[in-house]
Scaffold this motif. Structure first.
Motif, PDB file in Angstrom:
ATOM      1  N   ASP A  64       0.919  -1.373  -0.177  1.00 19.15           N
ATOM      2  CA  ASP A  64      -0.354  -0.384  -0.025  1.00 19.15           C
ATOM      3  C   ASP A  64       1.004   1.455   0.175  1.00 19.15           C
ATOM      4  O   ASP A  64       0.194   2.329  -0.684  1.00 19.15           O
ATOM      5  N   LEU A  65       1.794   0.939   0.157  1.00 17.66           N
ATOM      6  CA  LEU A  65       2.546   2.004  -0.039  1.00 17.66           C
ATOM      7  C   LEU A  65       4.221   2.478  -1.366  1.00 17.66           C
ATOM      8  O   LEU A  65       4.754   3.381  -0.853  1.00 17.66           O
ATOM      9  N   VAL A  66       3.599   1.921  -2.245  1.00 16.80           N
ATOM     10  CA  VAL A  66       4.551   1.882  -3.358  1.00 16.80           C
ATOM     11  C   VAL A  66       3.094   2.270  -4.298  1.00 16.80           C
ATOM     12  O   VAL A  66       2.011   2.305  -4.477  1.00 16.80           O
ATOM     13  N   THR A  67       3.470   2.756  -5.361  1.00 15.66           N
ATOM     14  CA  THR A  67       3.188   2.717  -7.334  1.00 15.66           C
ATOM     15  C   THR A  67       2.500   2.269  -7.638  1.00 15.66           C
ATOM     16  O   THR A  67       2.450   0.412  -6.796  1.00 15.66           O
ATOM     17  N   PRO A  68       1.302   1.921  -8.134  1.00 15.45           N
ATOM     18  CA  PRO A  68       0.792   0.585  -9.279  1.00 15.45           C
ATOM     19  C   PRO A  68       1.844  -0.286  -9.939  1.00 15.45           C
ATOM     20  O   PRO A  68       1.463  -1.326  -9.653  1.00 15.45           O
ATOM     21  N   LYS A  73       6.173  -6.033  -8.153  1.00 11.65           N
ATOM     22  CA  LYS A  73       8.286  -6.185  -7.427  1.00 11.65           C
ATOM     23  C   LYS A  73       8.058  -6.268  -6.673  1.00 11.65           C
ATOM     24  O   LYS A  73       8.789  -7.498  -5.980  1.00 11.65           O
ATOM     25  N   VAL A  74       6.890  -6.377  -5.369  1.00 10.56           N
ATOM     26  CA  VAL A  74       6.483  -6.391  -3.947  1.00 10.56           C
ATOM     27  C   VAL A  74       6.609  -8.098  -3.869  1.00 10.56           C
ATOM     28  O   VAL A  74       7.081  -8.302  -2.836  1.00 10.56           O
ATOM     29  N   GLN A  91      14.142  -2.090  -8.673  1.00  6.96           N
ATOM     30  CA  GLN A  91      13.746  -0.198  -7.923  1.00  6.96           C
ATOM     31  C   GLN A  91      12.048  -1.172  -7.924  1.00  6.96           C
ATOM     32  O   GLN A  91      10.998  -1.592  -9.032  1.00  6.96           O
ATOM     33  N   ILE A  92      11.695   0.108  -6.662  1.00  6.46           N
ATOM     34  CA  ILE A  92      10.278  -0.148  -5.572  1.00  6.46           C
ATOM     35  C   ILE A  92      10.091   1.917  -6.227  1.00  6.46           C
ATOM     36  O   ILE A  92      10.939   2.205  -5.447  1.00  6.46           O
ATOM     37  N   ASN A  93       8.531   2.115  -6.072  1.00 10.34           N
ATOM     38  CA  ASN A  93       8.334   3.740  -6.268  1.00 10.34           C
ATOM     39  C   ASN A  93       7.916   3.610  -4.428  1.00 10.34           C
ATOM     40  O   ASN A  93       6.924   2.881  -5.289  1.00 10.34           O
ATOM     41  N   HIS A  94       8.016   4.713  -4.019  1.00 11.82           N
ATOM     42  CA  HIS A  94       7.290   5.046  -3.152  1.00 11.82           C
ATOM     43  C   HIS A  94       6.027   6.235  -2.971  1.00 11.82           C
ATOM     44  O   HIS A  94       7.301   7.636  -4.103  1.00 11.82           O
ATOM     45  N   HIS A  95       4.803   6.792  -3.032  1.00 12.75           N
ATOM     46  CA  HIS A  95       4.002   7.408  -3.296  1.00 12.75           C
ATOM     47  C   HIS A  95       4.822   8.409  -2.603  1.00 12.75           C
ATOM     48  O   HIS A  95       5.143   8.631  -1.538  1.00 12.75           O
ATOM     49  N   ALA A  96       4.994  10.431  -3.600  1.00 12.92           N
ATOM     50  CA  ALA A  96       5.619  11.034  -2.115  1.00 12.92           C
ATOM     51  C   ALA A  96       5.576  11.998  -3.400  1.00 12.92           C
ATOM     52  O   ALA A  96       4.903  12.593  -4.421  1.00 12.92           O
ATOM     53  N   LYS A  97       5.157  13.313  -2.623  1.00 11.73           N
ATOM     54  CA  LYS A  97       5.252  15.031  -3.329  1.00 11.73           C
ATOM     55  C   LYS A  97       6.710  15.307  -3.586  1.00 11.73           C
ATOM     56  O   LYS A  97       6.824  15.424  -2.668  1.00 11.73           O
ATOM     57  N   PRO A  98       7.106  16.549  -4.512  1.00  6.36           N
ATOM     58  CA  PRO A  98       6.329  16.012  -5.926  1.00  6.36           C
ATOM     59  C   PRO A  98       5.817  15.384  -7.300  1.00  6.36           C
ATOM     60  O   PRO A  98       5.383  15.502  -8.139  1.00  6.36           O
ATOM     61  N   GLY A  99       7.133  14.443  -6.718  1.00  6.10           N
ATOM     62  CA  GLY A  99       7.209  12.964  -7.722  1.00  6.10           C
ATOM     63  C   GLY A  99       7.536  11.868  -6.377  1.00  6.10           C
ATOM     64  O   GLY A  99       8.028  11.741  -5.696  1.00  6.10           O
ATOM     65  N   THR A 113      12.397 -15.499  13.460  1.00  2.00           N
ATOM     66  CA  THR A 113      11.141 -14.853  13.990  1.00  2.00           C
ATOM     67  C   THR A 113      10.502 -14.725  12.308  1.00  2.00           C
ATOM     68  O   THR A 113       9.097 -14.546  12.807  1.00  2.00           O
ATOM     69  N   GLY A 114      10.610 -16.012  11.458  1.00  3.00           N
ATOM     70  CA  GLY A 114       9.971 -15.585  10.222  1.00  3.00           C
ATOM     71  C   GLY A 114       9.891 -14.375   9.278  1.00  3.00           C
ATOM     72  O   GLY A 114       9.076 -14.055   8.953  1.00  3.00           O
ATOM     73  N   HIS A 115      10.329 -13.550  10.143  1.00  2.00           N
ATOM     74  CA  HIS A 115       9.737 -12.168   9.581  1.00  2.00           C
ATOM     75  C   HIS A 115      10.696 -11.933   8.811  1.00  2.00           C
ATOM     76  O   HIS A 115      12.244 -12.997   8.543  1.00  2.00           O
ATOM     77  N   TYR A 116      10.829 -10.699   7.620  1.00  2.00           N
ATOM     78  CA  TYR A 116      11.643 -10.457   6.702  1.00  2.00           C
ATOM     79  C   TYR A 116      12.786  -9.164   6.517  1.00  2.00           C
ATOM     80  O   TYR A 116      11.995  -8.241   7.560  1.00  2.00           O
ATOM     81  N   VAL A 117      13.835  -9.078   6.787  1.00  2.00           N
ATOM     82  CA  VAL A 117      14.593  -7.709   6.773  1.00  2.00           C
ATOM     83  C   VAL A 117      14.736  -7.199   5.414  1.00  2.00           C
ATOM     84  O   VAL A 117      15.185  -8.158   4.117  1.00  2.00           O
ATOM     85  N   VAL A 118      14.064  -6.228   4.685  1.00  2.00           N
ATOM     86  CA  VAL A 118      14.003  -5.440   3.879  1.00  2.00           C
ATOM     87  C   VAL A 118      15.383  -4.117   3.602  1.00  2.00           C
ATOM     88  O   VAL A 118      14.749  -3.595   4.090  1.00  2.00           O
ATOM     89  N   ILE A 119      15.782  -4.859   2.442  1.00  2.00           N
ATOM     90  CA  ILE A 119      17.412  -3.316   2.943  1.00  2.00           C
ATOM     91  C   ILE A 119      16.939  -2.440   1.933  1.00  2.00           C
ATOM     92  O   ILE A 119      16.899  -3.215   0.769  1.00  2.00           O
ATOM     93  N   GLY A 120      17.634  -0.430   1.981  1.00  2.00           N
ATOM     94  CA  GLY A 120      16.868  -0.261   0.418  1.00  2.00           C
ATOM     95  C   GLY A 120      17.878   0.885   0.927  1.00  2.00           C
ATOM     96  O   GLY A 120      18.040   1.613   1.599  1.00  2.00           O
ATOM     97  N   ARG A 121      17.996   0.600  -1.131  1.00  2.00           N
ATOM     98  CA  ARG A 121      19.359   1.504  -1.168  1.00  2.00           C
ATOM     99  C   ARG A 121      18.327   3.311  -1.877  1.00  2.00           C
ATOM    100  O   ARG A 121      17.804   2.875  -3.356  1.00  2.00           O
ATOM    101  N   GLU A 122      19.308   4.392  -1.419  1.00  2.00           N
ATOM    102  CA  GLU A 122      18.370   5.779  -1.996  1.00  2.00           C
ATOM    103  C   GLU A 122      18.557   5.694  -3.783  1.00  2.00           C
ATOM    104  O   GLU A 122      19.865   5.366  -4.103  1.00  2.00           O
ATOM    105  N   MET A 123      18.145   5.888  -4.799  1.00  2.00           N
ATOM    106  CA  MET A 123      17.864   5.939  -6.408  1.00  2.00           C
ATOM    107  C   MET A 123      17.631   7.248  -6.540  1.00  2.00           C
ATOM    108  O   MET A 123      17.531   8.046  -7.640  1.00  2.00           O
TER     109      MET A 123
END
Length: 472
Positions: A64-68, A73-74, A91-99, A113-123
């Motif tokens: 719900d935090l990414v673009t359609p 990809k998620v 590469q995953i895009n998040h909603h933000a203003k102005p772009g 724990t059965g959880h996932y760690v998602v590591i992100g690099r700013e592009m």
């Protein structure tokens, strides 16, 4: 991705807080998500990268935090982590203003724990650099396209020019380029001149003169044309030279050759045109040139005298209609005829000067078009002397046939009819007013006119006096 060879021996068992510090330090943004993709926790690295509104992500699903376009990809990233597949950056895009904000993510499972760690690099920085690179490439493409079109136009103009043009290397003296006109007047086939020594075809004196000319151009930048002579066919030419620099190949001379006989015949045309201008300036008939709207662009001294002015600047930019006897009518007739017929002959009207002197004139005009611009030339002749007999006729109450026949040959028939009609109308109105003792209603009835028509004619001819009650 290359793994450590001896993880347990070198790292050992990491505590949760240490692992969290390692993850936060290695990523611009790190997310802990459960099996369903809900965000349980997040952290940022030490840089300035932040996503607006990310402090409210906890408890929300990552999809719900990414673009359609990033939804698939998620899902594939989390599914691959659940299946212990080899991790891939996506590469995953998040909603933000102005772009939208692009982030490169990698998902890894946390087995305890059965959880996932998602590591992100700013592009964003990378995307900005890529955008600048694309813009630079597009600018280079546009510049190259303009350069190619400019070179095409240059070569086309170079080849179709009627003037002989050659490009000669300043270092070797050899001809680098020559257009068709140069090949023709020098007696060679097209393309044969390229590579030849330019100086070899001229006689000894001309060769010395050419060297002096080029040296003068090289040192001073300017020179006067010289006359040179070919040794093979004894043809003479006027030669001019310019110097230009090529960033790669050095200095070159741009030489122009013009046969002496062509130069002499061509020079006669400007001299003849100059004489025509001089004659028109001194002509006893007024001459004025206007644009398509009748705005004056040039006028001779006779026109200035006719409109009772002393300087050409006083009429430039003014409408010719300003001095015509019937403003708004005469000029429109003239311009309309010029647009349709291109010429006007003997148009009769009057010119009213700045001091209210009225002069009867005849106007002849012609249109001249060059490219998209059209101008009109007007020759205005003073014919006031022709109409002196009409004034004598007006004084002659009898209006005898002898008075009229004396005007034949000196005045056009339509002018005789117009002027005599005005005289007769004025005489009849004056007689009617006199007979009715200035009773204008009776005078109008006697003349078979309405009262309004009578008032109009009285004003036209300046007959009688008017007061505030005399209205049309």
């Amino acid at each position: 991705m290359k793994h450590f060879n001896a993880v347990k021996e070198t790292i050992g068992d990491l505590k949760a807080d240490v692992a969290g510090m390692v993850i936060a330090a290695s990523a611009d943004i790190a997310l802990i998500v459960d099996r369903d993709g809900a965000v349980l926790d997040l952290s940022y690295g030490e840089g300035d990268f932040r996503i607006e509104g990310s402090d409210r992500w906890r408890g929300r699903f990552l999809r719900d935090l990414v673009t359609p376009e990033s939804l698939g990809k998620v899902e594939r990233m989390l599914a691959g982590a659940a299946a212990n597949e080899r991790p891939r950056w996506r590469q995953i895009n998040h909603h933000a203003k102005p772009g939208d904000i692009p982030v490169q993510y990698l998902a890894l499972p946390l087995t305890t724990t059965g959880h996932y760690v998602v590591i992100g690099r700013e592009m964003g920085t990378m995307a900005l650099l890529q955008q600048k690179l694309i813009m630079a490439q597009q600018t280079m493409e546009r510049d190259y396209e303009r350069f190619r079109h400019a070179e095409t136009r240059y070569r086309l103009l170079f080849q179709i020019s009627g003037e002989a043009i050659l490009v000669v290397s300043a270092r070797t003296g050899k001809i680098v380029e020559a257009n068709a006109a140069a090949s023709r007047i020098l007696g060679h086939q097209k393309g044969d001149l390229v590579g030849q020594n330019f100086f070899s075809g001229f006689d000894e004196k001309s060769t010395d003169d050419i060297h002096s000319l080029l040296e003068q151009v090289r040192t001073g930048g300017t020179c006067e044309d010289i006359s040179v002579k070919r040794s093979d066919n004894a043809h003479s030419f006027f030669m001019s030279a310019n110097l230009f620099t090529h960033h790669k190949d050095g200095l070159f001379y741009l030489l122009r050759l013009k046969p002496v006989e062509d130069s002499e015949s061509a020079s006669m045309v400007p001299r003849a045109k100059a004489r025509i201008i001089e004659v028109m300036e001194k002509s006893p008939d007024a001459f004025v040139m206007t644009d398509q709207q009748g705005i004056i662009q040039a006028a001779n001294r006779s026109f200035l005298s006719l409109v009772q002015l002393v300087a050409e600047q006083q009429v430039l930019g003014q409408s010719l209609d300003q001095w015509l006897w019937r403003p708004g009518v005469g000029l429109n007739v003239l311009l309309g005829t010029l647009r349709e017929e291109q010429t006007v002959r003997l148009f009769s009207t009057s010119i009213r000067g700045e001091m209210n002197a009225v002069t009867k004139v005849e106007i002849s005009a012609a249109a001249a078009t060059r490219g998209d611009e059209t101008c009109y030339g007007f020759v205005i002749r003073d014919v006031e002397r022709r109409f002196k007999g009409i004034g004598d006729f007006e004084k002659d109450a009898g209006g005898s046939s002898e008075s009229m026949t004396e005007l034949v040959g000196r005045v056009a028939l339509k002018d005789i009819v117009r002027e005599t009609t005005d005289v007769i109308e004025r005489m009849c109105i004056e007689a009617a007013l006199e007979m009715t003792h200035d009773n204008r209603a009776s005078a109008a009835e006697m003349l078979g006119l309405s009262r309004q028509s009578l008032y109009v004619k009285m004003r036209r001819y300046g007959v009688g006096e008017f007061n505030s009650q005399d209205r049309d």
